[in-house]
Design a protein around this motif. Structure first.
Motif, short mmCIF file in Angstrom:
data_model
loop_
_atom_site.label_atom_id
_atom_site.label_comp_id
_atom_site.label_asym_id
_atom_site.label_seq_id
_atom_site.Cartn_x
_atom_site.Cartn_y
_atom_site.Cartn_z
N LYS A 170 63.15 21.73 41.83
CA LYS A 170 62.15 22.85 41.86
C LYS A 170 62.67 24.22 42.24
O LYS A 170 62.14 24.98 42.93
CB LYS A 170 60.93 22.56 42.41
CG LYS A 170 60.45 21.07 42.11
CD LYS A 170 59.44 21.28 41.17
CE LYS A 170 58.46 19.78 41.00
NZ LYS A 170 57.42 19.99 40.24
N GLN B 185 55.98 24.02 47.07
CA GLN B 185 56.62 24.19 45.87
C GLN B 185 57.85 23.48 45.27
O GLN B 185 57.85 23.03 44.41
CB GLN B 185 56.85 25.78 45.69
CG GLN B 185 55.87 26.57 45.67
CD GLN B 185 54.66 26.55 44.66
OE1 GLN B 185 54.94 25.84 43.61
NE2 GLN B 185 53.42 26.92 44.87
N ASN C 96 63.47 12.57 34.39
CA ASN C 96 62.70 11.74 33.32
C ASN C 96 63.84 11.62 32.00
O ASN C 96 63.55 12.22 31.06
CB ASN C 96 61.52 12.53 32.81
CG ASN C 96 60.66 12.30 34.29
OD1 ASN C 96 60.17 11.26 34.83
ND2 ASN C 96 60.16 13.48 34.66
N ARG D 86 58.13 27.19 30.33
CA ARG D 86 57.98 25.96 31.14
C ARG D 86 56.69 25.06 30.73
O ARG D 86 56.79 23.85 30.63
CB ARG D 86 58.58 25.99 32.54
CG ARG D 86 58.37 24.53 33.11
CD ARG D 86 59.05 24.89 34.73
NE ARG D 86 58.56 23.92 35.56
CZ ARG D 86 57.56 23.34 36.07
NH1 ARG D 86 56.50 24.38 35.97
NH2 ARG D 86 57.27 22.65 36.65
N PRO D 87 55.61 25.64 31.05
CA PRO D 87 54.36 25.09 30.64
C PRO D 87 54.27 24.42 29.48
O PRO D 87 53.81 23.36 29.07
CB PRO D 87 53.26 26.05 31.14
CG PRO D 87 53.72 27.00 31.76
CD PRO D 87 55.35 27.21 31.60
N VAL E 94 56.58 21.42 28.96
CA VAL E 94 55.96 20.27 29.87
C VAL E 94 54.88 19.80 28.99
O VAL E 94 54.72 18.36 28.90
CB VAL E 94 55.17 20.75 31.27
CG1 VAL E 94 54.24 19.90 31.69
CG2 VAL E 94 56.39 21.29 32.23
N ASN F 102 62.83 11.27 28.25
CA ASN F 102 62.47 12.33 27.17
C ASN F 102 63.62 13.07 26.41
O ASN F 102 63.25 13.76 25.50
CB ASN F 102 61.80 13.36 28.01
CG ASN F 102 60.47 13.21 28.49
OD1 ASN F 102 59.70 12.24 27.84
ND2 ASN F 102 60.26 13.62 29.63
N LEU G 214 56.18 17.65 26.29
CA LEU G 214 56.79 16.28 26.68
C LEU G 214 55.75 15.20 27.04
O LEU G 214 55.73 14.16 26.81
CB LEU G 214 57.96 16.53 27.90
CG LEU G 214 59.03 17.49 27.41
CD1 LEU G 214 59.75 17.67 28.90
CD2 LEU G 214 59.64 16.69 26.43
N ALA G 215 54.75 15.87 27.89
CA ALA G 215 53.71 15.08 28.34
C ALA G 215 52.78 14.51 27.16
O ALA G 215 52.48 13.42 27.33
CB ALA G 215 52.73 15.69 29.28
N ALA H 261 58.35 20.27 46.76
CA ALA H 261 57.91 18.97 46.73
C ALA H 261 58.38 18.24 45.59
O ALA H 261 58.09 18.75 44.45
CB ALA H 261 56.73 18.60 47.33
N GLU I 215 64.64 19.24 37.21
CA GLU I 215 63.67 18.45 37.18
C GLU I 215 63.41 17.68 35.97
O GLU I 215 62.90 16.76 36.04
CB GLU I 215 62.39 19.75 37.17
CG GLU I 215 61.11 18.93 37.23
CD GLU I 215 59.99 20.32 37.32
OE1 GLU I 215 60.29 21.32 37.02
OE2 GLU I 215 58.66 19.99 37.49
N PHE I 216 63.76 18.36 34.91
CA PHE I 216 63.47 17.53 33.62
C PHE I 216 64.64 16.41 33.60
O PHE I 216 64.53 15.50 32.73
CB PHE I 216 63.97 18.61 32.50
CG PHE I 216 62.76 19.44 32.25
CD1 PHE I 216 61.52 18.94 31.66
CD2 PHE I 216 62.71 20.84 32.48
CE1 PHE I 216 60.50 19.75 31.54
CE2 PHE I 216 61.50 21.45 32.27
CZ PHE I 216 60.43 21.05 31.82
N ASN J 10 58.69 31.55 32.51
CA ASN J 10 57.39 31.45 33.22
C ASN J 10 56.21 30.80 32.28
O ASN J 10 55.47 29.99 32.87
CB ASN J 10 56.85 32.84 33.83
CG ASN J 10 57.10 32.29 35.60
OD1 ASN J 10 56.34 31.44 36.09
ND2 ASN J 10 57.64 33.32 35.97
N GLN K 117 58.95 34.71 28.33
CA GLN K 117 59.32 34.64 29.76
C GLN K 117 59.41 33.04 29.91
O GLN K 117 58.64 32.22 29.71
CB GLN K 117 58.52 35.12 30.70
CG GLN K 117 58.24 36.61 30.58
CD GLN K 117 56.98 37.11 31.58
OE1 GLN K 117 56.75 36.62 32.27
NE2 GLN K 117 56.74 38.51 31.23
N ARG L 104 58.04 31.18 43.46
CA ARG L 104 56.58 30.75 43.93
C ARG L 104 56.49 30.80 45.63
O ARG L 104 55.38 31.19 46.03
CB ARG L 104 55.98 29.52 43.53
CG ARG L 104 55.84 29.20 41.94
CD ARG L 104 54.82 29.83 41.41
NE ARG L 104 54.38 29.64 40.18
CZ ARG L 104 55.18 30.17 38.93
NH1 ARG L 104 55.78 31.11 39.08
NH2 ARG L 104 54.86 29.93 37.87
#
Lengths: 296, 441
Positions: free
Chosen positions: B401, B438, B120, B90-91, B94, B123, B97-98, B440, B116-117, B87, B85, B408
């Motif tokens: 987002k 969500q 930056n 994505r984490p 992230v 990356n 990349l972080a 922002a 969103e990606f 969902n 998924q 969400r």
């Protein structure tokens, strides 16, 4: 010369691995989180120092307080029955019993099963359609319950899951403590005409006092950190919200949502520290509670 | 092991003590070294061989394609890492990349998260030096999403999400309703028609639901309206003012009021089970959903599903891109692989395997693609159904987002309304409020 150094310093070296590992994996993340909680930190982007802004925002964040309420409720519904049940089971297992070791091992089995597996299986039990729990309550004429969308049902389902996994563990801790209570105390109490209940109240419970502290505090910490069960129980898109209107989102889930979903790592760190504070406060409160209610 | 040494320390000979000291020190060092070694990557690659990792979510249909690529490119091995998924995907991305570590050499980015990606750019590598300018190969609006403000090419388009409706012809038949795809398509030209069919199905099937949930209709209706969605072009959250959002919301509310949905949350265990059990008889199908319907329904339900037109007209819901993170050790080879996976032939092959609708113009004109019938879906002519409107899709404006605001803020409130937990007015109010948090950026 060298041998004197050896005697003086090698003990420190022997204990060093723990402290090095603790420093790397315990202390450093802790300090880093503390620092991050004072920043506006986009996980994959910019960061800036904002002081205590995150904490003041947290105080008026209704979803944070909602998570606190949920976590506390689930903790209560799970832990109170669990303590009584564990005490009861430990008392049973402390009596002469056929195949005693077998029963003692059996009761611990839920604790060694994989957490994810437990959550998945219970998730199936508590389905709205084709769920076994709804099937059984249907037999006594209750309408199917939507376990994932309503507050109380979801709390109860989660508490069931937690109790299934942790009651056996606490039972064994209690059992070990009970066996350390000298048998002659019971014998003399019996001679004085004390019944089983009287013996339990006057000998067993006071004897368990230090263990009760331990168990209650461990349960408090575990309860406040509740994360995997509700997440897997919810499943699917938006699982991290813990229900469409956050009916059972816990503090740990909210922390994850903020940090990894919204990428607000600073705010997520502030939630983490607030969680830490909550655990400390409630551990102390529970400690006082047990001290008051069980006398030496 | 340690405590006896300490106790006997004074009486022990110096040599023994030293030896033991050495053993303990060595053990400590190995323990630390072992931890460091865990994170080593690429350890499976043989010398002289390059291993490329492709990260994606859901079903992209690349399994056979990478085998083909390996056979024509000796010395390159490709591993596919699928996350079921978006969902959960994505984490992970992230985190890669972080920490600047762990990402695949080629990673999929869904349209709802790519903006969103893009914020930056450091990356991502610029694909242009490796693959050239490909603007003329793809649907222009789709290609432009993968281009950064400074003109660098960050991502190549995979698929677009043309719309259709997947429905269970066997359940329609059992309910004594028209079940042939032409008749079904004709029976629901608009959402109002769809409600009528839903109510008829409910009556004739003994109270069963036609649609899985209102949120799938919400997504479809939003993409049909197009234009500004949750964001305007300057990335301000305008969910409360957007006509697109409002009309999709109203469609969803009317479906919920009609009581023709199974009230099941998408991607939940109930949803997956619902496909197998026939809890609902239809779901909205962007073409990439075909592979997911097949996956969830299983081989036992082959030939029971069919594909009809979508009520309310065409639109684009979903679709993805491939990008190469800067952390890749083999940017050139990764870029070439991404170009291969998104070329016309590969997109046709992926469509046949799992359903993602090509965004490559040559693929959309490919006669093989146009004639393709999906055996799992009762030989529905999916190439014709999805291909016909693909070139005229009007895209939705996607803010940074988009996915978060949809999943969400809006979808949970719609689910809560559908489940009867909250009034429509309160649900809207909270959705708007949550959209601000969500969304922002």
């Amino acid at each position: 010369m060298f041998s004197r150094w050896d005697i003086k310093y090698s003990p420190y070296l022997y204990v060093a691995p723990f402290f090095v590992l603790f420093g790397v994996f315990g202390l450093y993340p802790l300090l880093m989180t503390a620092y991050m909680s004072l920043t506006d930190w986009n996980l994959i982007g910019d960061r800036s120092f904002v002081g205590l802004e995150n904490y003041s925002a947290l105080l008026v964040d209704e979803y944070f307080w909602n998570a606190v309420r949920n976590t506390f409720a689930i903790f209560l519904i799970a832990t109170v029955p669990q303590m009584f049940l564990a005490l009861f089971l430990a008392t049973l297992l402390n009596r002469p019993l056929r195949a005693r070791t077998f029963w003692r091992m059996l009761i611990f089995v839920p604790n060694v099963t994989s957490l994810a597996a437990v959550a998945v299986v219970f998730g199936v039990f508590f389905r709205r359609d084709f769920g076994i729990v709804n099937y059984f309550i249907g037999l006594v004429g209750i309408d199917p319950i939507s376990w994932r969308t309503e507050q109380w049902p979801s709390w109860i389902a989660l508490a069931t899951m937690i109790d299934w996994r942790w009651t056996g563990y606490n039972t064994l801790i209690f059992l070990a403590a009970m066996q350390a209570i000298p048998k002659d105390l019971y014998e003399s109490a019996a001679l004085d005409g004390a019944g089983r209940w009287r013996q339990f109240l006057s000998i067993t419970l006071p004897g368990l006092r230090p263990t009760l502290f331990f168990v209650v505090i461990i349960s408090t910490i575990g309860g406040w950190q509740l994360f995997t069960e509700p997440l897997i129980f919810n499943g699917g898109g938006g699982a991290i919200l813990g229900g469409a209107r956050r009916e059972f989102q816990t503090v740990a889930m909210y922390m994850y949502e903020k940090a990894f979903d919204n990428l607000q790592f600073g705010y997520g760190s502030a939630v983490a520290f607030a969680l830490f504070a909550l655990i400390v406060i409630f551990s102390v409160l529970n400690y006082l509670l047990v001290r008051r209610s069980v006398r030496n | 092991m340690i405590s006896p040494i300490l106790r006997k320390g004074a009486s022990m000979s110096v040599t023994t003590r030293r030896r033991k000291f050495a053993v303990v020190a060595l053990a400590a060092v190995t323990a630390l070294g072992g931890l460091a070694a865990c994170s080593k990557k690429d350890e499976e690659a043989k010398p002289g061989e390059i291993k490329l990792v492709v990260d994606h979510f859901g079903e992209f249909g690349y399994d056979e394609l990478v085998k083909q690529y390996e056979s024509t490119h000796p010395g390159i091995k490709v591993e596919i890492r699928k996350t079921a998924q978006l969902n959960d995907y994505r984490p992970l991305l992230v985190r890669y990349l972080a920490t600047q570590k762990g990402a695949g050499d080629v990673v999929a980015l869904e349209e709802g998260i790519i903006t969103e990606f893009k914020a930056n750019p450091a990356n991502w590598i610029d694909l242009k030096p490796y693959v050239g300018d490909k603007r003329n190969d793809y649907l222009p609006w789709k290609y432009d999403i993968g281009v950064l403000a400074d003109g660098r090419l960050m991502a190549l388009p995979t698929d677009v999400g043309g719309l259709a409706t997947c429905y269970r012809s066997d359940l329609f038949k059992a309910a004594g309703m028209p079940f042939e795809r032409e008749k079904v398509s004709a029976s629901w030209k608009t959402w109002a028609d769809f409600i009528k069919v839903g109510q008829e199905y409910k009556t004739k099937s003994g109270g069963k639901a036609l649609l899985d949930t209102v949120t799938t209709a919400f997504s479809a209706a939003m993409s049909q309206a197009g234009g500004d969605g949750f964001y305007d072009k300057d990335f301000n959250v305008v969910a409360d003012k957007s006509a697109t959002v409002k009309s999709a919301w109203d469609t969803a509310i009317s479906l919920a009021n009609a009581g023709i949905t199974a009230k099941i949350r998408t991607w939940s265990p109930e949803w997956t089970a619902g496909f197998q059990q026939g809890t609902f008889a239809a779901t909205l199908c962007p073409s990439w959903m075909l592979g997911i319907v097949e996956q969830n329904s299983g081989a036992a339900n082959k030939g029971k599903w069919d594909v009809a037109d979508v009520p309310g007209g065409g639109g684009n819901w979903g679709g993805s891109f491939l990008a190469v993170p800067t952390q890749s050790k083999h940017p050139k080879e990764a870029a070439e692989l991404a170009a291969f996976l998104t070329n016309a032939d590969s997109q046709v092959a992926a469509f046949k395997a799992k359903g993602p609708l090509p965004s490559n113009l040559k693929a959309l004109d490919n006669s093989d693609f146009k004639a393709y019938k999906n055996a799992y879906f009762s030989d529905a002519p999916v190439g014709a159904i999805f291909g016909s409107g693909a070139k005229t899709l009007k895209p939705l404006v996607l803010g940074p987002k988009h996915q978060a605001v949809k999943e969400r803020a809006f979808e949970p409130q719609l689910q809560a309304f559908e489940g009867g937990q909250v009034s429509a007015a309160k649900a809207w109010e909270d959705a708007i409020k949550d959209a601000k948090t969500q969304g922002a950026f």
